[in-house]
Design an enzyme around this catalytic site. Structure first.
Site, PDB file in Angstrom:
ATOM      1  N   ASP A  62     -30.739   4.707 -31.466  1.00 24.69           N
ATOM      2  CA  ASP A  62     -29.539   5.527 -31.241  1.00 24.69           C
ATOM      3  C   ASP A  62     -28.313   4.956 -31.952  1.00 24.69           C
ATOM      4  O   ASP A  62     -27.255   4.769 -31.336  1.00 24.69           O
ATOM      5  CB  ASP A  62     -29.244   5.655 -29.737  1.00 24.69           C
ATOM      6  CG  ASP A  62     -30.452   6.091 -28.936  1.00 24.69           C
ATOM      7  OD1 ASP A  62     -31.230   6.912 -29.447  1.00 24.69           O
ATOM      8  OD2 ASP A  62     -30.622   5.609 -27.801  1.00 24.69           O
ATOM      9  N   GLU A 100     -29.485  17.021 -28.121  1.00 19.81           N
ATOM     10  CA  GLU A 100     -28.739  15.867 -27.631  1.00 19.81           C
ATOM     11  C   GLU A 100     -28.054  15.177 -28.800  1.00 19.81           C
ATOM     12  O   GLU A 100     -28.117  15.642 -29.941  1.00 19.81           O
ATOM     13  CB  GLU A 100     -29.667  14.890 -26.898  1.00 19.81           C
ATOM     14  CG  GLU A 100     -30.851  14.434 -27.714  1.00 19.81           C
ATOM     15  CD  GLU A 100     -31.924  13.742 -26.891  1.00 19.81           C
ATOM     16  OE1 GLU A 100     -31.872  13.797 -25.654  1.00 19.81           O
ATOM     17  OE2 GLU A 100     -32.836  13.147 -27.505  1.00 19.81           O
TER      18      GLU A 100
END
Length: 543
Positions: free
Chosen positions: A39, A212
């Site tokens: 991420d 997301e």
């Protein structure tokens, strides 16, 4: 004629060497951050680049890296390095800190993230005037800040916007479908302003799963919304949308997804590409940082999701990732930026410093001073605590990421178990239920070393060897998914296992969002103890 031949050969060898040197200088290798660094989020401040990644149940939280060339990264600390900033007590495996975003505005660095599975939980941000810190205490956003993967966007008019994802009100039809929402936020008062807008009702595909990681950018009069879709494994993808108005409507790029490897098949060595962030260089070039995984030993990966780098070019108002390739490359030309020559932290730690190197982590938030570098100079002393690494606790564990598909890890241990509940040694683990543990123990009044395989929460004793009193070396040699566990004492090497199966630590078997750690561990297994283990050194080598 002979002289000419020799001169020609010498010139050929020189040119070959020169080409090799130029080649090594001009290309970089992916991943740029090896091992469990998922991420990634990035920002540029002048000629400097800063990047953060997720840490889930590990402490300190959110490592922060510095670079000047986007290829070589030096860790300069952790954003969440105090227990007051990060409560991970009893958090489940792959709970904790999800998907941080880093941004810079008017002399202040902002990191915003989600804390899952503990209290207080939810979305919060911290600030700092320097990327090295100190970073502030958490600034918790109100409960209306629902969903995960929050991001901040600072517009030209001074307004700040928050983007996140959420479940639709009616979740009956598509259980993993998510919407992307936006709202102005007052960071000073930690409050939302005005109405909330659903700026992405559907992803690139009808009923797209797990929209997301929303990030907003502004370029040439357009607001660009980049998101991840398809879940964080083989179907992961990056898609992008744009609008002249920040509140929409957003049109999708007809070439979506702009990046995915799901069409390359399960056997392609780099997979699960997604969760990206964009950055423009001081020269006007664009690059993307993203997560992906390296498979090895079949359809398995133990290293977790790693950070990769890809070139981006803008064509007809849309970004193209690695034009002509359309995929993440294992090797490609470096960015047109000055070289950033760094001295990496030592992979061998002789424990002669006053603090641990940045790559060492704890499980969950340590609430006791169970370790010391000062009680015995030149050694890491680990106190035996009651907590065990098989439970959702913070045990006496200090570990570092596995970063290579093949590696060698060794440590020198001095430990005298006094009771049969006392142990110390090495552990190779994905989480509390999937592990290999090399433990020095007391058995029938005599010291032994045992190898424990833990699979799906069940321990199995693989082998036990009697040892002499005194220090010994413990080692793990990984050759792909074949694992050798051994000890050395008095010049003799003894194997506890050869070609043990590393696949039991693969995410395919364990689930979750993290990667394998190798580290040092001690426990008194539920009984209070004053005993301790001393580690003289720890050495890790990628092979």
């Amino acid at each position: 004629m002979k002289k000419i031949t020799i001169v020609s050969l010498t010139l050929s060898l020189f040119m070959m060497g020169l080409c090799q040197r130029l080649h090594s200088q001009s290309y970089y290798q992916n991943p740029t951050l090896k091992g469990f660094y998922p991420d990634p989020s990035i920002c540029r401040v002048g000629n400097d680049y800063y990047m953060v990644t997720s840490t889930f149940e590990y402490f300190p939280g959110v490592p922060i890296f510095h670079s000047k060339d986007l290829v070589n990264w030096k860790q300069i600390g952790h954003v969440l390095n105090r227990p007051s900033q990060l409560n991970l007590d009893s958090v489940r495996a792959s709970g904790g800190i999800f998907a941080p975003t880093i941004r810079y505005h008017n002399g202040i660095y902002y990191m915003i993230t989600t804390l899952i599975g503990t209290k207080p939980g939810g979305n919060f941000f911290v600030t700092a005037k320097s990327p090295t810190g100190p970073w502030s205490e958490p600034q918790w956003l109100p409960k209306e800040a629902i969903g995960i993967d929050p991001s901040l966007f600072f517009d030209d008019d001074g307004k700040v916007y928050y983007t996140g994802n959420k479940k639709p009100v009616d979740q009956a039809q598509v259980t993993r479908y998510r919407q992307i929402w936006l709202q102005e936020v007052d960071l000073k008062n930690k409050a939302f302003v005005g109405e909330r807008s659903i700026i992405l009702e559907e992803g690139a595909l009808h009923g797209a799963e797990n929209a997301e990681a929303p990030h907003l950018y502004k370029k040439d009069g357009y607001y660009y919304l980049m998101v991840a879709e398809g879940g964080t494994f083989e179907n992961h993808a990056v898609t992008i949308f744009r609008s002249k108005n920040i509140f929409g409507p957003y049109e999708g790029n007809k070439k979506n997804p702009i990046l995915t490897h799901r069409h390359l098949g399960l056997n392609y060595p780099i997979t699960s590409t997604g969760h990206a962030d964009l950055v423009d260089t001081q020269n006007g070039d664009w690059w993307m940082v993203l997560l992906a995984v390296r498979k090895y030993g079949g359809l398995h990966y133990n290293l977790g999701r790693e950070t990769f780098l890809a070139k981006v070019e803008w064509q007809d108002g849309w970004p193209i990732v690695n034009p002509g390739e359309g995929k993440v490359l294992a090797q490609q030309l470096k960015p047109n930026l000055p070289a950033f020559n760094i001295t990496p932290e030592n992979l061998r730690d002789d424990f002669t410093t006053d603090t641990l190197f940045h790559y060492w982590n704890f499980l969950r938030t340590p609430r006791t001073n169970f370790w010391s570098l000062s009680k015995r100079k030149g050694y890491l002393r680990i106190q035996l605590e009651k907590e065990q690494i098989t439970n959702l606790v913070s045990p006496s564990f200090i570990g570092r990421r596995q970063q290579d598909t093949s590696f060698l890890a060794e440590t020198s241990l001095q430990f005298n178990p006094k009771k049969e509940n006392e142990l110390a040694g090495m552990v190779l683990m994905m989480n509390n239920n999937f592990q290999y543990r090399l433990e020095k123990i007391l058995q029938n009044g005599k010291p032994h070393v045992q190898l424990i395989k833990r699979y799906k929460g069940v321990d199995e004793v693989v082998n036990t060897i009697a040892v002499e009193k005194g220090d010994l070396i413990m080692g793990i040699h990984a050759k792909g998914q074949d694992l050798d566990f051994y000890i050395k004492q008095n010049g003799t090497t003894q194997n506890l296992a050869t070609k043990a199966d590393g696949r039991i630590l693969s995410v395919v078997n364990t689930g979750g969002f993290t990667g394998v750690y190798v580290g040092l561990y001690a426990s008194s297994k539920g009984v209070k103890s004053s005993n301790y283990a001393d580690f003289d050194w720890f050495d890790y080598k990628g092979l």
